[in-house]
Motif scaffolding. Structure first.
Motif, mmCIF file in Angstrom:
data_model
loop_
_atom_site.group_PDB
_atom_site.id
_atom_site.type_symbol
_atom_site.label_atom_id
_atom_site.label_comp_id
_atom_site.label_asym_id
_atom_site.label_seq_id
_atom_site.Cartn_x
_atom_site.Cartn_y
_atom_site.Cartn_z
ATOM 1 N N GLY A 177 0.842 -1.200 0.000
ATOM 2 C CA GLY A 177 0.000 0.000 0.000
ATOM 3 C C GLY A 177 0.871 1.241 0.000
ATOM 4 N N GLY A 233 -0.215 4.404 0.161
ATOM 5 C CA GLY A 233 -0.938 5.579 0.650
ATOM 6 C C GLY A 233 -0.031 6.310 1.637
ATOM 7 N N VAL A 234 -0.618 7.217 2.389
ATOM 8 C CA VAL A 234 0.180 7.999 3.342
ATOM 9 C C VAL A 234 0.889 7.075 4.336
ATOM 10 C CG1 VAL A 234 0.014 9.660 5.231
ATOM 11 C CG2 VAL A 234 -1.216 10.067 3.098
ATOM 12 N N SER A 235 0.223 6.027 4.790
ATOM 13 C CA SER A 235 0.838 5.156 5.804
ATOM 14 C C SER A 235 2.045 4.416 5.247
ATOM 15 C CB SER A 235 -0.186 4.142 6.335
ATOM 16 O OG SER A 235 -1.242 4.814 6.962
ATOM 17 N N GLU A 256 1.952 -1.376 -4.682
ATOM 18 C CA GLU A 256 0.717 -0.584 -4.725
ATOM 19 C C GLU A 256 -0.191 -1.141 -5.821
ATOM 20 O OE1 GLU A 256 -1.011 1.882 -3.103
ATOM 21 O OE2 GLU A 256 -2.443 1.573 -4.725
ATOM 22 N N ALA A 257 -1.445 -1.370 -5.467
ATOM 23 C CA ALA A 257 -2.393 -1.956 -6.421
ATOM 24 C C ALA A 257 -2.734 -0.981 -7.556
ATOM 25 C CB ALA A 257 -3.671 -2.360 -5.690
ATOM 26 N N GLY A 280 -3.094 6.675 -2.399
ATOM 27 C CA GLY A 280 -4.306 6.152 -1.731
ATOM 28 C C GLY A 280 -5.402 7.204 -1.723
ATOM 29 N N TYR A 281 -6.016 7.396 -0.579
ATOM 30 C CA TYR A 281 -7.133 8.345 -0.477
ATOM 31 C C TYR A 281 -6.668 9.797 -0.440
ATOM 32 C CZ TYR A 281 -10.626 4.726 0.415
ATOM 33 O OH TYR A 281 -11.489 3.661 0.301
ATOM 34 N N HIS A 306 -9.841 17.036 1.533
ATOM 35 C CA HIS A 306 -8.863 16.664 2.548
ATOM 36 C C HIS A 306 -8.205 17.928 3.064
ATOM 37 C CE1 HIS A 306 -9.238 12.429 1.862
ATOM 38 N NE2 HIS A 306 -8.240 12.173 2.651
ATOM 39 N N PHE A 307 -8.416 18.225 4.330
ATOM 40 C CA PHE A 307 -7.824 19.421 4.913
ATOM 41 C C PHE A 307 -7.014 19.004 6.123
ATOM 42 C CE2 PHE A 307 -11.836 20.446 2.810
ATOM 43 C CZ PHE A 307 -11.275 21.037 1.693
ATOM 44 N N LEU A 364 -1.006 -6.953 -4.017
ATOM 45 C CA LEU A 364 -0.756 -8.184 -3.259
ATOM 46 C C LEU A 364 -1.976 -9.079 -3.473
ATOM 47 C CD1 LEU A 364 1.071 -9.431 -0.860
ATOM 48 C CD2 LEU A 364 -0.794 -8.664 0.601
ATOM 49 N N LEU A 413 -3.449 -2.268 3.938
ATOM 50 C CA LEU A 413 -4.712 -2.778 3.359
ATOM 51 C C LEU A 413 -5.785 -2.787 4.430
ATOM 52 C CD1 LEU A 413 -3.007 -3.813 1.009
ATOM 53 C CD2 LEU A 413 -4.104 -6.023 1.272
ATOM 54 N N ARG A 459 -5.257 3.867 8.476
ATOM 55 C CA ARG A 459 -6.671 4.060 8.803
ATOM 56 C C ARG A 459 -7.443 2.744 8.689
ATOM 57 N NH1 ARG A 459 -10.445 8.867 8.338
ATOM 58 N NH2 ARG A 459 -12.461 8.094 7.639
ATOM 59 N N SER A 488 -6.491 10.791 10.992
ATOM 60 C CA SER A 488 -6.079 11.745 9.958
ATOM 61 C C SER A 488 -4.765 11.281 9.336
ATOM 62 C CB SER A 488 -5.858 13.119 10.594
ATOM 63 O OG SER A 488 -4.713 13.051 11.439
ATOM 64 N N ILE A 489 -4.332 11.979 8.303
ATOM 65 C CA ILE A 489 -3.053 11.587 7.687
ATOM 66 C C ILE A 489 -1.902 11.808 8.667
ATOM 67 C CG2 ILE A 489 -3.807 11.981 5.291
ATOM 68 C CD1 ILE A 489 -1.683 14.346 5.389
ATOM 69 N N ASN A 524 -1.557 8.843 10.713
ATOM 70 C CA ASN A 524 -0.893 7.768 9.971
ATOM 71 C C ASN A 524 0.630 7.951 10.034
ATOM 72 O OD1 ASN A 524 -3.398 8.218 7.425
ATOM 73 N ND2 ASN A 524 -3.427 6.723 9.069
HETATM 74 C C1 LIG Z 1 -14.198 10.982 3.292
HETATM 75 C C2 LIG Z 1 -12.846 11.127 3.928
HETATM 76 C C3 LIG Z 1 -12.349 12.388 4.225
HETATM 77 C C4 LIG Z 1 -11.102 12.512 4.847
HETATM 78 N N1 LIG Z 1 -10.633 13.762 5.132
HETATM 79 C C5 LIG Z 1 -9.430 13.906 5.723
HETATM 80 C C6 LIG Z 1 -8.915 15.188 6.008
HETATM 81 O O1 LIG Z 1 -9.565 16.196 5.728
HETATM 82 N N2 LIG Z 1 -7.702 15.294 6.609
HETATM 83 C C7 LIG Z 1 -6.960 14.183 6.944
HETATM 84 O O2 LIG Z 1 -5.851 14.332 7.488
HETATM 85 N N3 LIG Z 1 -7.420 12.942 6.679
HETATM 86 C C8 LIG Z 1 -8.638 12.779 6.083
HETATM 87 N N4 LIG Z 1 -9.109 11.529 5.804
HETATM 88 C C9 LIG Z 1 -8.303 10.376 6.222
HETATM 89 C C10 LIG Z 1 -7.181 10.060 5.240
HETATM 90 O O3 LIG Z 1 -7.707 9.893 3.949
HETATM 91 C C11 LIG Z 1 -6.514 8.768 5.675
HETATM 92 O O4 LIG Z 1 -6.096 8.855 7.018
HETATM 93 C C12 LIG Z 1 -5.301 8.416 4.818
HETATM 94 O O5 LIG Z 1 -5.449 8.746 3.476
HETATM 95 C C13 LIG Z 1 -5.115 6.915 4.974
HETATM 96 O O6 LIG Z 1 -3.922 6.519 4.386
HETATM 97 P P1 LIG Z 1 -3.528 4.996 4.423
HETATM 98 O O7 LIG Z 1 -2.236 4.911 3.732
HETATM 99 O O8 LIG Z 1 -3.622 4.465 5.810
HETATM 100 O O9 LIG Z 1 -4.691 4.262 3.608
HETATM 101 P P2 LIG Z 1 -5.078 4.374 2.063
HETATM 102 O O10 LIG Z 1 -5.058 5.762 1.589
HETATM 103 O O11 LIG Z 1 -6.341 3.588 1.937
HETATM 104 O O12 LIG Z 1 -3.897 3.610 1.339
HETATM 105 C C14 LIG Z 1 -3.868 2.211 1.204
HETATM 106 C C15 LIG Z 1 -3.218 1.888 -0.125
HETATM 107 O O13 LIG Z 1 -3.213 0.472 -0.290
HETATM 108 C C16 LIG Z 1 -3.489 0.186 -1.637
HETATM 109 N N5 LIG Z 1 -3.961 -1.198 -1.755
HETATM 110 C C17 LIG Z 1 -5.194 -1.694 -1.496
HETATM 111 N N6 LIG Z 1 -5.223 -3.018 -1.731
HETATM 112 C C18 LIG Z 1 -3.982 -3.360 -2.150
HETATM 113 C C19 LIG Z 1 -3.368 -4.596 -2.518
HETATM 114 N N7 LIG Z 1 -4.045 -5.753 -2.526
HETATM 115 N N8 LIG Z 1 -2.051 -4.582 -2.868
HETATM 116 C C20 LIG Z 1 -1.337 -3.426 -2.864
HETATM 117 N N9 LIG Z 1 -1.870 -2.232 -2.521
HETATM 118 C C21 LIG Z 1 -3.175 -2.207 -2.160
HETATM 119 C C22 LIG Z 1 -4.537 1.210 -2.009
HETATM 120 O O14 LIG Z 1 -4.645 1.363 -3.406
HETATM 121 C C23 LIG Z 1 -3.998 2.454 -1.304
HETATM 122 O O15 LIG Z 1 -3.121 3.179 -2.138
HETATM 123 C C24 LIG Z 1 -10.342 11.351 5.188
HETATM 124 C C25 LIG Z 1 -10.833 10.092 4.865
HETATM 125 C C26 LIG Z 1 -12.066 9.965 4.248
HETATM 126 C C27 LIG Z 1 -12.579 8.585 3.924
#
Ligand SMILES: Cc1cc2nc3c(=O)[nH]c(=O)nc-3n(C[C@H](O)[C@H](O)[C@H](O)COP(=O)(O)OP(=O)(O)OC[C@H]3O[C@@H](n4cnc5c(N)ncnc54)[C@H](O)[C@@H]3O)c2cc1C
Length: 441
Positions: free
Chosen positions: A10, A12-14, A40-41, A47-48, A64-65, A239, A265, A408, A416-417, A420
């Motif tokens: 993944g 994303g930010v994490s 990354e898929a 990610g988000y 996203h703020f 994955l 994930l 997340r 929040s990010i 993460n």
């Molecule tokens: C509606 C909404 C509004 C938000 N607003 C804010 C905000 O204003 N401010 C803020 O700080 N945070 C906000 N957030 C939270 C923020 O989006 C998350 O905390 C952050 O983006 C999460 O990052 P992550 O890396 O944990 O997860 P993700 O962003 O979900 O990243 C996971 C990654 O894994 C990948 N993946 C999935 N399956 C597979 C696989 N099988 N193999 C390889 N890769 C895979 C995905 O494509 C993705 O890129 C918001 C969230 C939502 C839902």
């Protein structure tokens, strides 16, 4: 078969934060850069936290703020965004209730309601837990999110805003959610706060001011990519299987032996990929359909987003990007909550959203010139007593097998990010003794 010390799943930010923090841990110890691969898929990282640029509009995957509580994290990101135009904005958010816009949070601004609504809210607040039809068992520790709301704020406030709004958002019965389902993101207020606010407004909340880069949320992802060698990142490579005993991951393209695996994930998906027995019923969530809409001219000004508790309206929130960056054309994000399994007809929903925006006077003779939509699934996980227990158990089992489920959705939480980044910084620090060993080797 390939092998790697650290496999990150993944981008994303994490995942990207972890990769950075681990490299920094190694550098700080004079150790060689750890061998790492990020799978990354999707075709691109973020990610988000990605953004979309269309016809001069900049949109996120829902607004996203950013409100950083750790200045060093914000500084770290900003140092990797040279020349970026990052705005610091004093938030103005409103709630539309029966045609009236009142300040957020609702519970602290009931005096802005029409007189009858105000009296009902005040009455419910004073007699909370005792009202006729009040939530049973409303004394003692609340058992659910809904009960917590009623116990603390009374029926008037709950029925007008907190319950309908959160039911639209979470798309579930709030009685199933843990009392602390929203953690620090819920704006708590007691009677004294509410009364004081009538005299001296203080609507400070965790995000009273926020930052937003002109190029959208993805600019922070750019910062996370800044120091990472591009070859470390394998996009479009999901994955698809995980053998915990052999410590072998299978992607769409290859098999990879790893020593440590860090995954962001969604936890139930990871457990299924690893073939681990788990309580699948413990995990439920909503999905959020996001419509990003660009119009030919300006709309309402002086507001960054509006909450809509009215069950007749399709959306629960509408945000105005153009009021953050002083744009001269209305640029909206519109959010709709739905149960995870719901089939969404996005064409039909877009038409309904536009009709609802017109009903609310946000769109008034405007011409839609660009649009984009995305479904976030999962979006908000349902934090329940069962999900908390199963998440704790499953993450411990995974960790014993060298797999760290973070982020997340990996930690099945509301965050929040910045959270993460903090979580993965702590995880990287835990690997420090191993990096030190490699420095000595
Ligand atoms: C509606 C909404 C509004 C938000 N607003 C804010 C905000 O204003 N401010 C803020 O700080 N945070 C906000 N957030 C939270 C923020 O989006 C998350 O905390 C952050 O983006 C999460 O990052 P992550 O890396 O944990 O997860 P993700 O962003 O979900 O990243 C996971 C990654 O894994 C990948 N993946 C999935 N399956 C597979 C696989 N099988 N193999 C390889 N890769 C895979 C995905 O494509 C993705 O890129 C918001 C969230 C939502 C839902």
């Amino acid at each position: 078969m390939e092998s790697v010390e650290y496999l990150v799943v993944g981008a994303g930010v994490s995942g990207l934060s972890f990769a950075n923090w681990l490299r920094e841990e190694a550098a700080a110890r004079g150790a060689r850069a750890p061998e790492m691969l990020v799978l990354e898929a999707e075709a691109e990282p973020g990610g988000y936290c990605r953004s979309v640029l269309r016809d001069g509009f900049v949109w996120d995957y829902s607004g996203h703020f950013f409100h950083f509580r750790h200045p060093e994290i914000e500084d770290w990101l900003r140092a990797r965004m040279p020349g970026a135009d990052v705005r610091q904005v004093a938030k103005r958010s409103l709630i539309r209730y029966r045609g009236r816009d009142i300040d957020f949070p609702f519970q602290k601004n009931i005096h802005q309601l029409a007189r009858e609504d105000f009296i009902d809210c005040l009455y419910g607040l004073f007699f909370r837990g005792q009202e006729e039809g009040g939530v049973p068992g409303a004394v003692g520790a609340p058992r659910s999110f809904k009960q917590m709301l009623h116990q603390r704020l009374g029926a008037g406030i709950c029925e007008r805003f907190l319950v309908p709004y959160n039911e639209k958002l979470y798309a579930c019965d709030l009685d199933t959610l843990d009392p602390d389902a929203m953690g620090r993101f819920f704006p708590h207020a007691d009677v004294a706060d509410i009364l004081r606010n009538m005299k001296r407004p203080d609507n400070a909340s965790y995000n009273a001011s926020f930052t937003y880069p002109r190029g959208g949320a993805v600019e922070y992802v750019g910062a996370l990519l800044h120091d990472l060698p591009p070859a470390m990142l394998a996009c479009g490579e999901p994955l698809v299987g995980l053998d915990l005993a052999a410590q072998v991951a299978t992607s769409a393209a290859r098999r990879i032996r790893y020593r440590h695996l860090v995954s962001s994930l969604p936890l139930p998906r990871l457990l299924a990929l690893a073939g681990l027995a788990h309580d699948a019923g413990a995990f439920s969530w909503n999905k959020v359909a996001v419509f990003n809409l660009g119009f030919d001219r300006k709309g309402p000004s002086g507001v960054h987003w509006i909450y809509f508790p009215d069950r007749e309206l399709s959306f629960y929130r509408v945000g105005f990007y153009d009021n953050i960056h002083d744009g001269d054309r209305m640029s909206l994000y519109v959010e709709l909550g739905a149960p995870a399994g719901a089939e969404l007809d996005m064409e039909a929903l877009r038409a309904r959203v536009l009709a609802d925006l017109a009903r609310e006077g946000i769109v008034s003779g405007h011409r839609l010139v660009a649009w984009h939509s995305v479904i976030l699934d999962p979006a908000y996980v349902h934090i329940t007593a069962r999900s908390l227990a199963e998440t704790r158990r499953a993450r411990a089992v995974l960790e014993a097998a060298g797999v760290h489920s973070v982020g997340r959705y990996g930690a099945w939480t509301y965050c929040s990010i910045e959270d993460n980044m903090v979580e993965t910084r702590e995880l990287a620090a835990r690997f420090a003794p191993l990096l030190r060993a490699s420095a000595g080797a």
